[in-house]
Design a protein around this motif. Structure first.
Motif, PDB file in Angstrom:
ATOM      1  N   ASN A 163       0.775  -1.016  -0.221  1.00  0.00           N
ATOM      2  CA  ASN A 163       0.087  -0.187  -0.036  1.00  0.00           C
ATOM      3  C   ASN A 163       0.652   1.173  -0.478  1.00  0.00           C
ATOM      4  N   ALA A 166       0.302   3.172  -2.990  1.00  0.00           N
ATOM      5  CA  ALA A 166      -1.143   4.178  -3.513  1.00  0.00           C
ATOM      6  C   ALA A 166      -1.490   4.476  -3.565  1.00  0.00           C
ATOM      7  N   LYS A 167      -2.726   4.828  -4.199  1.00  0.00           N
ATOM      8  CA  LYS A 167      -3.435   6.504  -4.328  1.00  0.00           C
ATOM      9  C   LYS A 167      -3.492   7.039  -2.853  1.00  0.00           C
ATOM     10  N   LEU A 172      -6.772   4.747   1.832  1.00  0.00           N
ATOM     11  CA  LEU A 172      -5.155   4.009   2.340  1.00  0.00           C
ATOM     12  C   LEU A 172      -5.924   5.130   3.885  1.00  0.00           C
ATOM     13  N   ALA A 285      -1.461   4.947  -9.701  1.00  0.00           N
ATOM     14  CA  ALA A 285      -1.218   4.480  -7.678  1.00  0.00           C
ATOM     15  C   ALA A 285      -2.409   3.669  -7.726  1.00  0.00           C
ATOM     16  N   PRO A 286      -2.586   2.470  -7.030  1.00  0.00           N
ATOM     17  CA  PRO A 286      -3.695   1.814  -6.849  1.00  0.00           C
ATOM     18  C   PRO A 286      -4.268   2.169  -6.086  1.00  0.00           C
ATOM     19  N   PRO A 287      -5.572   1.391  -5.901  1.00  0.00           N
ATOM     20  CA  PRO A 287      -6.500   1.959  -4.757  1.00  0.00           C
ATOM     21  C   PRO A 287      -5.740   1.431  -3.911  1.00  0.00           C
ATOM     22  N   ALA A 288      -6.168   1.480  -2.031  1.00  0.00           N
ATOM     23  CA  ALA A 288      -5.068   0.952  -0.931  1.00  0.00           C
ATOM     24  C   ALA A 288      -6.525  -0.314  -1.207  1.00  0.00           C
ATOM     25  N   ALA A 289      -5.700  -1.770  -0.422  1.00  0.00           N
ATOM     26  CA  ALA A 289      -6.556  -2.842  -0.482  1.00  0.00           C
ATOM     27  C   ALA A 289      -6.266  -3.752   0.806  1.00  0.00           C
TER      28      ALA A 289
END
Length: 717
Positions: A163, A166-167, A172, A285-289
């Motif tokens: 993360n 991440a964005k 996030l 930037a991928p979404p937080a996961a």
């Protein structure tokens, strides 16, 4: 099962995250006092060689310098201007400090630094539009507003690596809170708070994700950093950007120019810092996961490993403490942090071994030093000491001894954890921690961790006791040291005795020729007095130095006079003296300086059995750590010193000269230089050997002149 909140915070404490660089601290102090003018900046940068080199590099770049010659640091500062200098110092300090975070080398940080630089530039420009009095503080706040993400990456790389890129949005923060029980805003604020700045800098980091409506009455620095974050990371959220702009008293239309100018400045700053931004904008930037669920067995194993690392770190921490009080304070402080104790007390084994007595430290209650607990009256504390096992006790519902009731009152808690401090199958004391009753089950679950901590603390106590015995053994070395001092005295007395012997020979020849001998008699009187002073100094405790000073030129002339009329200098050796035009005094006893030069010149002559050249040079004043020193050098063009000799140059070792030499001369020189408050260094190679002295200047002369050749002494056959 998620990591407990206290675990990630403990890991932040021991992650060895970098402290704030000193040059940045000093710059902030200057900015807060409105004294950051060109002279102050020049003085600050001149203390940091790396920063001065960076400033010179930028000033000599094509953007600022087009002439063929290199510019000096002073010219660089003038050409860059105060605003650019402040920006460079802040950017370079922060970048170099936080680029050294653990795991930073294995992660692409270019996007992080681009966003941080952009937020810094925007925050500074917004601050100027708002007439905020400290735009450099705004720049630093923007640069650091997301530093918590680096802290979490360094502290929890496995949990956070996915993360980190991440964005940066509310999602996030939610994932961070769920997985680590701490957000990057909280981690960043915690890191900044460690620097103890008198500023709202930490608050601006903590609240940069806060809803705009909650910041209506917040400090301007908090509001402008929130706006900078939105402009850089959420430019497409027009409504939020407009609300933040209004909150800062700005028209949204005024921000277009800020963003346009920021892009160019970010690229320029990245170039100065050596950050290649090529292709950074292409990284999505991928979404937080949320991470995949963790196997409870594996997580328990990881917890055990982390506990082992923590315990090992604590053992090193205890070993680094200087003095018993500091070590005991470190034990109680670490226990409170690691095990969430409300308070902690230390009881150590009494001299008779029949009880425990309070160990009073700077952080302990004063009355604890007079507290004692008998081991034959039972109770949880006595049980922990006797069985060398963790025991737990509650204030209510338990039969307490009088001593335990006293402990509960000192702890101010409703339950206590009794942790034996053990080493070599022996209990050296008990650490008593105060906790709430509901915490006891958690303490029981961490029993192995607590016991391991007790072993580390007990080992540190055992080492401390052993060192006390070592201190007693050191007293036996006093006689040896006295004998060594006697040998040093014999070595030093030999110098004036040799001079007296040579001058008696000269005196005999002059009397035979009926020539005047006033000068020779004067030297003999001086050297006889010096022998007396050396012997007297052996028997007496040195008195505190008064306001004495040694005239460098005069002492050098006196030393030359001793060599000039005797056979000390062979005919094959040429002795050159180069002095400054100005009069310079050094602090301290002139006889000490004379003794230093005599030893160095004798060594130089002995290094030239086939002849050569010796030079005594006065190189003027040197500024070292805001203090002026006079630099003297004694050099020869002999064959140089072997590496083995050079490595142990100032230690009293066996001499290679044979005869009565004991290898003490340079050891004595080193000791005398330090008594004068100075420093000595040696350079040696095939071209010869040079001893360089820095001696505290008694007074500074207004101007420095070029050295001149004052004297040349050729050895007499």
């Amino acid at each position: 099962m998620h990591q407990p909140d206290h675990d990630i915070r403990n890991r932040l404490l021991i992650a060895r995250l970098p402290a704030m660089p000193q040059i940045l601290i000093k710059l902030i102090e200057l900015l807060q006092t409105d004294e950051a003018g060109m002279p102050e900046l020049a003085a600050l940068i001149g203390q940091d060689a790396g920063m001065a080199s960076k400033i010179l590099g930028v000033a000599n770049s094509s953007a600022y310098h087009r002439a063929g010659r290199q510019v000096s640091l002073e010219q660089s500062l003038v050409s860059l201007g105060t605003d650019m200098i402040k920006t460079l110092v802040i950017s370079e300090s922060v970048y170099q400090t936080f680029s050294s975070f653990p795991h930073s080398a294995s992660t692409d940080l270019r996007g992080f630094w681009k966003q941080s630089l952009a937020a810094a530039v925007v925050a500074r420009d917004v601050a100027r539009l708002m007439d905020y009095p400290q735009p450099e503080e705004a720049y630093l706040a923007g640069l650091l507003h997301n530093v918590g993400r680096l802290a979490l990456l360094a502290t929890a790389p496995k949990e956070y690596a996915a993360n980190f890129l991440a964005k940066d949005d509310e999602a996030l923060c939610a994932v961070e809170q769920r997985t680590l029980q701490i957000t990057h805003t909280e981690a960043g604020a915690w890191l900044v708070e460690r620097w103890r700045l008198d500023s709202f800098l930490a608050d601006s980091v903590l609240y940069h994700h806060e809803p705009v409506e909650r910041l209506s009455s917040a400090h301007p620095l908090i509001r402008l950093v929130r706006l900078a974050h939105l402009l850089v990371c959420h430019e497409d959220e027009e409504e939020a950007v407009e609300e933040a702009a209004v909150l800062c008293g700005l028209e949204p239309a005024a921000l277009a120019g800020v963003l346009k100018a920021a892009a160019r400045q970010v690229q320029q700053s990245a170039d100065y810092l050596g950050i290649d931004l090529t292709g950074v904008d292409d990284i999505v930037a991928p979404p937080a996961a949320l991470p995949a669920p963790v196997d409870p067995v594996q997580q328990r194993l990881q917890q055990e490993v982390r506990d082992m690392v923590l315990v090992s770190e604590m053992g090193q921490t205890f070993a680094r403490q200087e003095g018993d009080s500091a070590m005991l304070d470190a034990m109680t402080r670490s226990a409170r942090i690691l095990f969430d104790f409300d308070s902690a007390l230390l009881l150590l084994e009494s001299p008779t071994g029949q009880g425990l007595v309070g160990a009073g430290g700077s952080e302990q209650p004063q009355r604890l030093a007079e507290f004692s607990l008998p081991l034959d009256q039972g109770g949880a504390v006595a049980q922990a000491a006797a069985e060398r096992q963790l025991t737990l006790a509650q204030r209510e519902g338990g039969a307490l001894t009088l001593a335990e009731e006293q402990l509960f009152r000192m702890l101010g808690s409703e339950a206590m954890v009794c942790l034996p401090l053990t080493a070599s199958q022996r209990c050296l004391g008990v650490l008593v921690g105060g906790v709430a009753a509901w915490q006891l089950p958690a303490c029981q679950q961490r029993a192995r961790f607590l016991q391991a901590f007790g072993h580390q603390a007990g080992g540190a106590l055992e080492t401390a006791l052993s060192e006390r015995g070592h201190a007693r053994r050191q007293l036996a070395q006093v006689a040896d040291e006295y004998r060594e001092a006697s040998r040093r005295l014999l070595h030093e007395v030999n110098n004036p005795l040799s001079i007296i012997k040579n001058y008696l020979s000269v005196l005999d020849n002059k009397l035979a020729r009926r020539e005047p001998v006033v000068g020779e008699l004067s030297v003999l009187h001086e050297e006889i007095d010096r022998v007396g002073q050396l012997i007297q100094g052996m028997a007496e405790t040195p008195a505190a130095e008064g306001a004495r000073g040694a005239h460098v030129g005069k002492v050098v002339d006196e030393v030359l006079r001793l060599f000039r009329s005797t056979a000390f200098v062979p005919a094959s050796v040429q002795l050159l003296v180069r002095m400054q035009d100005e009069h310079h005094d050094v602090e301290g006893d002139p006889d000490m300086l004379k003794q230093i030069l005599l030893n160095l010149l004798k060594n130089a002559i002995e290094a030239l059995p086939e002849g050569g050249r010796i030079e005594v040079a006065h190189k003027g004043l040197v500024n070292r750590e805001r203090r002026l020193y006079v630099e003297l050098a004694v050099s020869d063009n002999g064959p140089g010193l072997p590496p083995a000799v050079l490595a142990n140059l100032f230690a009293p070792v066996a001499s290679s000269k044979g005869g009565t030499h004991r290898g003490l001369g340079l050891s004595i020189v080193h000791s005398l230089v330090h008594k004068l408050g100075g420093a000595i260094a040696c350079r040696s190679g095939k071209g010869g050997t040079s001893f360089e002295l820095l001696l505290p200047a008694r007074s500074a002369n207004p101007a420095g002149g070029a050295p001149r050749l004052l004297d040349s002494v050729q050895g007499q056959s």
